[in-house]
Design a protein around this motif. Structure first.
Motif, mmCIF file in Angstrom:
data_model
loop_
_atom_site.group_PDB
_atom_site.id
_atom_site.type_symbol
_atom_site.label_atom_id
_atom_site.label_comp_id
_atom_site.label_asym_id
_atom_site.label_seq_id
_atom_site.Cartn_x
_atom_site.Cartn_y
_atom_site.Cartn_z
ATOM 1 N N ARG A 107 40.258 31.404 36.397
ATOM 2 C CA ARG A 107 39.302 32.202 35.614
ATOM 3 C C ARG A 107 39.176 33.602 36.197
ATOM 4 O O ARG A 107 39.143 34.587 35.461
ATOM 5 N N LEU A 108 39.123 33.699 37.515
ATOM 6 C CA LEU A 108 39.043 35.009 38.164
ATOM 7 C C LEU A 108 40.291 35.822 37.859
ATOM 8 O O LEU A 108 40.211 36.990 37.480
ATOM 9 N N ARG A 109 41.459 35.203 37.982
ATOM 10 C CA ARG A 109 42.718 35.891 37.677
ATOM 11 C C ARG A 109 42.721 36.404 36.237
ATOM 12 O O ARG A 109 43.077 37.546 35.978
ATOM 13 N N ARG A 111 40.166 37.096 34.299
ATOM 14 C CA ARG A 111 39.199 38.191 34.121
ATOM 15 C C ARG A 111 39.722 39.490 34.714
ATOM 16 O O ARG A 111 39.560 40.554 34.132
ATOM 17 N N LEU A 128 33.275 42.173 34.894
ATOM 18 C CA LEU A 128 32.800 42.039 36.272
ATOM 19 C C LEU A 128 31.847 43.154 36.689
ATOM 20 O O LEU A 128 31.242 43.092 37.747
ATOM 21 N N LEU A 145 31.730 38.440 40.723
ATOM 22 C CA LEU A 145 33.020 38.085 41.289
ATOM 23 C C LEU A 145 32.932 36.717 41.942
ATOM 24 O O LEU A 145 33.805 35.887 41.771
ATOM 25 N N LYS A 146 31.830 36.461 42.659
ATOM 26 C CA LYS A 146 31.628 35.170 43.284
ATOM 27 C C LYS A 146 31.506 34.089 42.214
ATOM 28 O O LYS A 146 32.103 33.028 42.334
ATOM 29 N N ALA A 148 32.781 34.060 39.302
ATOM 30 C CA ALA A 148 34.082 33.821 38.673
ATOM 31 C C ALA A 148 34.908 32.822 39.481
ATOM 32 O O ALA A 148 35.697 32.078 38.924
ATOM 33 N N THR A 149 34.704 32.805 40.789
ATOM 34 C CA THR A 149 35.461 31.879 41.618
ATOM 35 C C THR A 149 34.740 30.565 41.803
ATOM 36 O O THR A 149 35.339 29.595 42.238
#
Length: 153
Positions: A107-109, A111, A128, A145-146, A148-149
């Motif tokens: 998901r982070l990647r 975004r 973000l 950001l946190k 998202a991970t």
């Protein structure tokens, strides 16, 4: 006390395991490995420590904390090093956590790729961006950001 002549010095363990002696001391301070002391007060490790170190390093590579690794090692019998069966049993218990981490990283990647990939570089459309510090109520750092991970916010 066991016969220390059959044991390895910290230098030998470092050379055989590829782990620096400073890390070995750190592992010992954290209770992950144990040594005995020679008459000259030098650390001496049983040969089985090499398998314990391999276990620790493999667990670190999959992202486990030293606390998690210590708990895993504490659940094993103290009279033998971790076996393949021990690793299989413990790693099965880590599957859900690892799957959640993989999902969060994907998901982070996605975004980050979307944000940078749009080409506009506009903070108005960035998923973000934290305009006017609205996220301060979620604590210090970069909470989006946190999240998202970790799958939150």
């Amino acid at each position: 006390m066991t016969k220390l002549a059959d044991h390895l010095s910290i230098g030998q363990v470092s050379e055989r395991s590829g782990v620096p002696h400073t890390a070995l001391r750190f592992y010992e301070e954290r209770g992950l490995i144990h040594s005995e002391r020679s008459a000259g007060n030098q650390r001496r490790y049983p040969r089985s420590v090499l398998r314990q170190i391999a276990f620790i390093r493999a667990a670190q590579r999959v992202g486990l904390s030293l606390e998690d690794i210590n708990a895993a090692l504490a659940s094993l019998p103290h009279d033998h090093p971790p076996t393949k069966a021990d690793w299989a049993r413990l790693s099965k218990g880590w599957q859900d956590e690892l799957d959640a981490r993989i999902d969060a990283l994907q998901r982070l990647r996605d975004r980050l790729t979307g944000c940078v990939g749009c080409g506009c570089l506009s903070l108005r459309s960035c998923g973000l961006y934290n305009s006017d510090d609205q996220m301060s109520r979620f604590g210090p750092g970069a909470p989006k950001l946190k999240a998202a991970t970790e799958g939150g916010i």
